[in-house]
Write an enzyme that holds these catalytic residues in place. Structure first.
Site, mmCIF file in Angstrom:
data_model
loop_
_atom_site.group_PDB
_atom_site.id
_atom_site.type_symbol
_atom_site.label_atom_id
_atom_site.label_comp_id
_atom_site.label_asym_id
_atom_site.label_seq_id
_atom_site.Cartn_x
_atom_site.Cartn_y
_atom_site.Cartn_z
ATOM 1 N N ARG A 40 0.865 -1.306 -0.051
ATOM 2 C CA ARG A 40 -0.423 0.023 0.351
ATOM 3 C C ARG A 40 0.844 1.079 -0.058
ATOM 4 O O ARG A 40 0.722 1.945 -0.934
ATOM 5 C CB ARG A 40 -0.854 0.135 1.262
ATOM 6 C CG ARG A 40 -2.379 -1.072 1.144
ATOM 7 C CD ARG A 40 -2.664 -1.530 -0.039
ATOM 8 N NE ARG A 40 -3.549 -2.352 -0.229
ATOM 9 C CZ ARG A 40 -3.581 -3.345 -1.317
ATOM 10 N NH1 ARG A 40 -3.108 -3.367 -2.782
ATOM 11 N NH2 ARG A 40 -4.503 -4.686 -1.499
ATOM 12 N N SER A 76 -12.587 -12.330 -1.851
ATOM 13 C CA SER A 76 -11.798 -10.656 -1.758
ATOM 14 C C SER A 76 -10.469 -11.332 -1.718
ATOM 15 O O SER A 76 -9.873 -11.742 -0.783
ATOM 16 C CB SER A 76 -12.332 -9.814 -0.314
ATOM 17 O OG SER A 76 -11.054 -8.866 -1.107
ATOM 18 N N ASP A 110 -6.759 -0.703 3.988
ATOM 19 C CA ASP A 110 -5.977 -0.677 2.933
ATOM 20 C C ASP A 110 -6.514 0.959 2.426
ATOM 21 O O ASP A 110 -5.707 1.353 2.263
ATOM 22 C CB ASP A 110 -6.370 -1.485 1.123
ATOM 23 C CG ASP A 110 -5.594 -2.753 1.478
ATOM 24 O OD1 ASP A 110 -4.795 -2.510 2.163
ATOM 25 O OD2 ASP A 110 -6.592 -3.602 1.415
#
Ligand code: ARG
Length: 419
Positions: A95, A175, A124
């Site tokens: 990230r 996910s 995130d």
């Protein structure tokens, strides 16, 4: 609609970020997309085409793999960073790099904002926004998926209205976030911690039960805390990680199934597969025990926990992280050598190590011929080492109960206070 200027969107090529292009246009932006290749194995050219077809005015695809390994994964490895002692931080580490790249493209393009496709529930969003604000506080951050209040059906309808291709293949029930340091799998049936992870959830690792019956050993060469060779062959960072993902993954090494304490307040069941990361962390930690002093190791293990937490919590660009990197680097000067590991049915085991910087001395440790340890020096050492306890017992007796001192007259009388 008032024209707002340019926004740089972190674009994965999936439905959410494709819909986000149109949604941002509706808000008055010109959309530039930035797709970061951190080893997630997608067709980058197709991604670029799709962004342009969906209405982006410009689309960047950037190979950030070597930078990700050198500047993020290797730093985390030097710090043995594993959140809650377990999660190798694969997603969390990508990230700050993505944020940095968004900021760079935004500055290049003269954009006023950056955007990401994170939901309002994950971490995130926190990482990308905290990092972006740290690097360029002038940039506004847009979070379409957090703000658009679409149900899944609304989103698909909106996509169809605007000619955005909706994937016809059955959607993944999870996910997924993937890069070279590992793959995160969340949601769906995994949300109940009683459910065993379905076999189909994994991609990078074989089921340990089906892994080859033959064990496989490899030798990993480290220099100053960083892996530089495999079985004697020098490798780039990316090649090293790819190779180990393959070899360890086939042996079923690197699966992690845990209850994670999220920054956003709740516990979450998380599944990861990180064959290279788990292998390298195991080997690196072992090599440190051979090459670092007892005191440095102790303090380092404490700071490693802090390092993992701040990475998890989005504080990658913090002054504390910088200071900890300096500490880690200072300790790593002597962490060089070769570690042999064996992959076997889901396990990675260190089976040997050697180092020119080893402070392990066989002549001191041996119980056989060649022993150079001064046995007589033990006598004085034991006297001094045991003195505080001996003194305490002379005063208080053998046992101390809840009330305080218990008398044990025999012991008290038996010895004088002469040391
Ligand atoms: N729980 C992990 C983390 O917070 C994984 C996040 C993965 N992201 C995703 N979009 N699936 O670091």
């Amino acid at each position: 609609m008032e024209y707002k200027g340019k926004v740089v969107l972190a674009y994965s090529g999936g439905l959410d970020t494709s819909v986000a292009i149109q949604w941002l246009k509706d808000q008055g932006y010109d959309v530039v997309t930035m797709t970061a290749d951190v080893g997630q194995q997608v067709d980058l050219e197709a991604c670029k085409d799709k962004a342009l077809r969906t209405g982006a005015v410009n689309a960047y695809v950037m190979d950030l793999r070597e930078e990700f390994v050198q500047q993020y994964a290797w730093k985390a490895l030097k710090a043995n960073a594993q959140y809650q002692g377990t999660y190798p931080l694969n997603s969390a580490l990508s990230r700050p790099l993505i944020a940095r790249q968004l900021v760079q493209v935004a500055e290049m393009e003269g954009a006023v904002a950056v955007a990401h496709g994170c939901t309002g529930k994950g971490q995130d969003q926190v990482r990308i926004e905290v990092c972006t604000n740290a690097l360029n506080p002038e940039l506004k951050v847009e979070a379409p998926v957090r703000d658009w209040h679409f149900s899944r059906e609304d989103e698909i309808e909106y996509a169809q209205e605007h000619g955005i291709p909706v994937p016809t293949t059955k959607e993944s029930p999870y996910s997924i976030d993937e890069n070279m340091w590992g793959r995160a799998i969340e949601c769906g049936v995994l949300e109940n911690p009683w459910n065993e992870v379905p076999a189909g959830a994994f991609k990078l690792t074989a089921d340990p039960l089906d892994a080859p019956d033959e064990p496989l050993s490899v030798e990993i060469g480290f220099e100053a805390g960083i892996p530089v060779s495999l079985n004697g062959t020098a490798l780039s960072g990316v090649a090293m990680v790819e190779m180990l993902n393959d070899l360890a993954g086939k042996a079923g090494v690197g699966r992690v199934d845990m209850i994670e304490d999220r920054l956003v307040g709740f516990k979450s069941r998380e599944v990861y597969e990180c064959p290279a990361a788990v292998t390298l962390l195991t080997a690196h930690r072992a090599l440190e025990t051979l090459t670092l002093s007892k005191e440095v190791l102790k303090v380092k293990r404490e700071l490693e926990t802090k390092y993992a937490e701040l990475t998890y919590e989005g504080y990658w660009f913090s002054p504390l992280k910088e200071a900890l990197d300096a500490f880690m680097d200072s300790t790593q000067k002597t962490v060089s050598g070769v570690v042999r590991v064996r992959f076997y049915k889901g396990q990675v085991t260190v089976t040997g190590m050697k180092s020119p910087q080893s402070i392990y001395r066989e002549d001191l440790a041996t119980y056989s011929e060649g022993d150079t340890f001064d046995h007589q020096s033990a006598v004085g050492f034991i006297k001094v080492w045991g003195l505080p306890i001996k003194t305490w017992r002379q005063v208080h007796g053998e046992t101390v109960d809840a009330e305080g001192c218990a008398e044990v007259p025999t012991l008290k009388k038996a010895s004088g206070l002469d040391g």
